[in-house]
Write a protein that holds these residues in place. Structure first.
Motif, PDB file in Angstrom:
ATOM      1  N   GLU A  97       0.831  -1.201   0.000  1.00 14.77           N
ATOM      2  CA  GLU A  97       0.000   0.000   0.000  1.00 14.77           C
ATOM      3  C   GLU A  97       0.869   1.256   0.000  1.00 14.77           C
ATOM      4  OE1 GLU A  97      -2.542  -0.407   3.375  1.00 14.77           O
ATOM      5  OE2 GLU A  97      -3.985  -1.718   2.339  1.00 14.77           O
ATOM      6  N   LYS A  98       1.964   1.212   0.747  1.00 14.13           N
ATOM      7  CA  LYS A  98       2.877   2.358   0.789  1.00 14.13           C
ATOM      8  C   LYS A  98       3.546   2.575  -0.562  1.00 14.13           C
ATOM      9  CE  LYS A  98       6.833   4.226   3.336  1.00 14.13           C
ATOM     10  NZ  LYS A  98       7.810   4.006   4.436  1.00 14.13           N
ATOM     11  N   GLU A  99       3.989   1.484  -1.200  1.00 16.17           N
ATOM     12  CA  GLU A  99       4.627   1.584  -2.508  1.00 16.17           C
ATOM     13  C   GLU A  99       3.657   2.157  -3.534  1.00 16.17           C
ATOM     14  OE1 GLU A  99       6.013  -2.296  -3.464  1.00 16.17           O
ATOM     15  OE2 GLU A  99       7.650  -2.270  -2.010  1.00 16.17           O
ATOM     16  N   PHE A 100       2.421   1.682  -3.505  1.00 16.02           N
ATOM     17  CA  PHE A 100       1.428   2.177  -4.457  1.00 16.02           C
ATOM     18  C   PHE A 100       1.106   3.644  -4.186  1.00 16.02           C
ATOM     19  CE2 PHE A 100      -3.022   3.076  -5.507  1.00 16.02           C
ATOM     20  CZ  PHE A 100      -2.994   2.848  -6.877  1.00 16.02           C
ATOM     21  N   ALA A 101       0.969   3.998  -2.919  1.00 15.92           N
ATOM     22  CA  ALA A 101       0.649   5.380  -2.554  1.00 15.92           C
ATOM     23  C   ALA A 101       1.742   6.333  -3.019  1.00 15.92           C
ATOM     24  CB  ALA A 101       0.449   5.493  -1.048  1.00 15.92           C
ATOM     25  N   ASN A 102       2.999   5.917  -2.904  1.00 13.24           N
ATOM     26  CA  ASN A 102       4.113   6.763  -3.344  1.00 13.24           C
ATOM     27  C   ASN A 102       4.057   6.997  -4.852  1.00 13.24           C
ATOM     28  OD1 ASN A 102       5.148   6.994  -0.763  1.00 13.24           O
ATOM     29  ND2 ASN A 102       6.570   5.275  -0.984  1.00 13.24           N
ATOM     30  N   ARG A 103       3.789   5.933  -5.603  1.00 10.04           N
ATOM     31  CA  ARG A 103       3.710   6.089  -7.061  1.00 10.04           C
ATOM     32  C   ARG A 103       2.505   6.931  -7.462  1.00 10.04           C
ATOM     33  NH1 ARG A 103       5.789   0.880 -10.486  1.00 10.04           N
ATOM     34  NH2 ARG A 103       7.604   0.354  -9.203  1.00 10.04           N
ATOM     35  N   ALA A 104       1.388   6.685  -6.785  1.00 10.29           N
ATOM     36  CA  ALA A 104       0.178   7.440  -7.095  1.00 10.29           C
ATOM     37  C   ALA A 104       0.368   8.918  -6.774  1.00 10.29           C
ATOM     38  CB  ALA A 104      -1.002   6.879  -6.308  1.00 10.29           C
ATOM     39  N   SER A 105       1.049   9.199  -5.675  1.00 12.41           N
ATOM     40  CA  SER A 105       1.320  10.583  -5.284  1.00 12.41           C
ATOM     41  C   SER A 105       2.211  11.284  -6.307  1.00 12.41           C
ATOM     42  CB  SER A 105       1.984  10.612  -3.904  1.00 12.41           C
ATOM     43  OG  SER A 105       2.299  11.924  -3.524  1.00 12.41           O
ATOM     44  N   GLY A 106       3.223  10.552  -6.787  1.00 16.60           N
ATOM     45  CA  GLY A 106       4.115  11.119  -7.795  1.00 16.60           C
ATOM     46  C   GLY A 106       3.380  11.444  -9.081  1.00 16.60           C
ATOM     47  N   LEU A 107       2.494  10.553  -9.488  1.00 21.91           N
ATOM     48  CA  LEU A 107       1.722  10.776 -10.711  1.00 21.91           C
ATOM     49  C   LEU A 107       0.749  11.947 -10.531  1.00 21.91           C
ATOM     50  CD1 LEU A 107       0.902  10.012 -13.554  1.00 21.91           C
ATOM     51  CD2 LEU A 107      -0.648   8.282 -12.587  1.00 21.91           C
ATOM     52  N   GLN A 108       0.134  12.022  -9.370  1.00 19.88           N
ATOM     53  CA  GLN A 108      -0.796  13.106  -9.103  1.00 19.88           C
ATOM     54  C   GLN A 108      -0.099  14.462  -9.185  1.00 19.88           C
ATOM     55  OE1 GLN A 108      -4.043  12.978  -8.806  1.00 19.88           O
ATOM     56  NE2 GLN A 108      -4.167  15.213  -8.514  1.00 19.88           N
ATOM     57  N   LYS A 109       1.137  14.515  -8.706  1.00 16.27           N
ATOM     58  CA  LYS A 109       1.905  15.767  -8.780  1.00 16.27           C
ATOM     59  C   LYS A 109       2.183  16.143 -10.231  1.00 16.27           C
ATOM     60  CE  LYS A 109       5.989  18.077  -6.901  1.00 16.27           C
ATOM     61  NZ  LYS A 109       6.289  18.751  -8.191  1.00 16.27           N
ATOM     62  N   GLN A 110       2.485  15.148 -11.065  1.00 20.71           N
ATOM     63  CA  GLN A 110       2.723  15.423 -12.477  1.00 20.71           C
ATOM     64  C   GLN A 110       1.463  15.955 -13.150  1.00 20.71           C
ATOM     65  OE1 GLN A 110       4.814  12.307 -14.700  1.00 20.71           O
ATOM     66  NE2 GLN A 110       5.612  11.488 -12.768  1.00 20.71           N
ATOM     67  N   ILE A 111       0.321  15.393 -12.772  1.00 32.06           N
ATOM     68  CA  ILE A 111      -0.955  15.858 -13.340  1.00 32.06           C
ATOM     69  C   ILE A 111      -1.224  17.298 -12.931  1.00 32.06           C
ATOM     70  CG2 ILE A 111      -3.457  15.537 -13.277  1.00 32.06           C
ATOM     71  CD1 ILE A 111      -2.948  12.543 -12.963  1.00 32.06           C
ATOM     72  N   GLU A 112      -0.970  17.612 -11.667  1.00 32.65           N
ATOM     73  CA  GLU A 112      -1.191  18.971 -11.170  1.00 32.65           C
ATOM     74  C   GLU A 112      -0.232  19.961 -11.845  1.00 32.65           C
ATOM     75  OE1 GLU A 112      -0.727  18.611  -6.978  1.00 32.65           O
ATOM     76  OE2 GLU A 112      -2.688  17.635  -6.680  1.00 32.65           O
ATOM     77  N   ASP A 113       1.012  19.546 -12.052  1.00 29.97           N
ATOM     78  CA  ASP A 113       1.984  20.409 -12.735  1.00 29.97           C
ATOM     79  C   ASP A 113       1.543  20.682 -14.163  1.00 29.97           C
ATOM     80  OD1 ASP A 113       3.519  20.474 -10.462  1.00 29.97           O
ATOM     81  OD2 ASP A 113       4.913  18.903 -11.120  1.00 29.97           O
ATOM     82  N   TYR A 114       1.014  19.659 -14.806  1.00 28.28           N
ATOM     83  CA  TYR A 114       0.550  19.837 -16.185  1.00 28.28           C
ATOM     84  C   TYR A 114      -0.622  20.809 -16.234  1.00 28.28           C
ATOM     85  CZ  TYR A 114      -2.347  18.919 -20.253  1.00 28.28           C
ATOM     86  OH  TYR A 114      -3.140  19.081 -21.375  1.00 28.28           O
ATOM     87  N   GLN A 115      -1.546  20.672 -15.289  1.00 27.46           N
ATOM     88  CA  GLN A 115      -2.704  21.561 -15.257  1.00 27.46           C
ATOM     89  C   GLN A 115      -2.297  23.015 -15.059  1.00 27.46           C
ATOM     90  OE1 GLN A 115      -4.911  19.685 -12.086  1.00 27.46           O
ATOM     91  NE2 GLN A 115      -6.042  18.333 -13.492  1.00 27.46           N
ATOM     92  N   LYS A 116      -1.208  23.232 -14.309  1.00 26.71           N
ATOM     93  CA  LYS A 116      -0.744  24.597 -14.063  1.00 26.71           C
ATOM     94  C   LYS A 116      -0.060  25.199 -15.284  1.00 26.71           C
ATOM     95  CE  LYS A 116       0.077  23.834  -9.123  1.00 26.71           C
ATOM     96  NZ  LYS A 116       1.111  23.721  -8.053  1.00 26.71           N
ATOM     97  N   THR A 117       0.587  24.362 -16.098  1.00 26.44           N
ATOM     98  CA  THR A 117       1.383  24.876 -17.229  1.00 26.44           C
ATOM     99  C   THR A 117       0.728  24.616 -18.589  1.00 26.44           C
ATOM    100  OG1 THR A 117       2.619  22.784 -17.317  1.00 26.44           O
ATOM    101  CG2 THR A 117       3.513  24.555 -15.924  1.00 26.44           C
TER     102      THR A 117
END
Length: 202
Positions: free
Chosen positions: A71-91
């Motif tokens: 669960e921790k491994e998945f959460a870390n990957r999901a968090s990283g992807l979510q940050k990329q999505i948010e960065d894309y939305q900003k730019t």
């Protein structure tokens, strides 16, 4: 202590009993109805076994630790992807249509990979759970086989809430003895490699 249960074999048919029969036929029916087989039976409460058997606690902890790790491994990957999505939305407003499309395709591919990763973790956890449950079942089955042989038991049933057995006389309940014997073997596993038979009658 030997547990006794009398199972009556044969069916008494009232219809047949009301019909005219010869003396021999009547005797035959009475004999078949009265046939009995003497079995020595006991049962184990599986709910209590799961609660108090120390090896079961060990297995449960292994599964829980592995589940938490996944669960921790998945959460870390999901968090990283979510940050990329948010960065894309900003730019995104500063990108060309081609650039935005390329980023969106990349993010979609990463989302699909994340889902596949989650599925692989789930399958791995189920595989590990199946393996540990098989080992657990094997240990209990082996112990009960020895216990049954040493105590001259013909059958040992599993009793649980909502199970097949509605009632069993307390004299047939060997749960406490079985748990004590299983835990004794468990505690001695690191002390000696020699097999320990704690089912022998004293």
């Amino acid at each position: 202590m030997k547990r006794k249960a009398l199972l009556v074999l044969g069916t008494f048919l009232a219809f047949v009993a009301c019909q005219p029969n010869s003396a021999n036929e009547g005797n035959t029916n009475e004999t078949e109805t009265a046939k009995k087989i003497d079995l020595s039976i006991a049962y184990v409460n599986s709910d209590s076994l799961a609660t108090h058997y120390k090896y079961f606690e060990e297995v449960s902890k292994k599964l829980e630790d592995k589940r938490a790790k996944y669960e921790k491994e998945f959460a870390n990957r999901a968090s990283g992807l979510q940050k990329q999505i948010e960065d894309y939305q900003k730019t995104a407003t500063n990108m060309t249509i081609a650039q935005a499309r390329a980023v969106e395709e990349d993010l979609t591919r990463k989302q699909q990979n994340l889902q596949q990763y989650q599925q692989s973790l789930t399958q791995e956890l189920l595989k590990e759970e199946s393996k540990l449950n098989k080992e657990l079942y094997g240990k209990v089955a082996e112990f009960l086989k020895k216990y049954g042989e040493n105590h001259n038991l013909d059958l040992i049933f599993k009793h649980s809430v909502g199970g097949e057995i509605w009632y069993g006389d307390s004299t047939m309940d060997i749960t406490k003895e079985v748990i004590e014997g299983l835990n004794k073997e468990y505690e001695m596993k690191d002390v000696t490699t020699a097999p320990v038979d704690s089912t022998s009658t004293k």
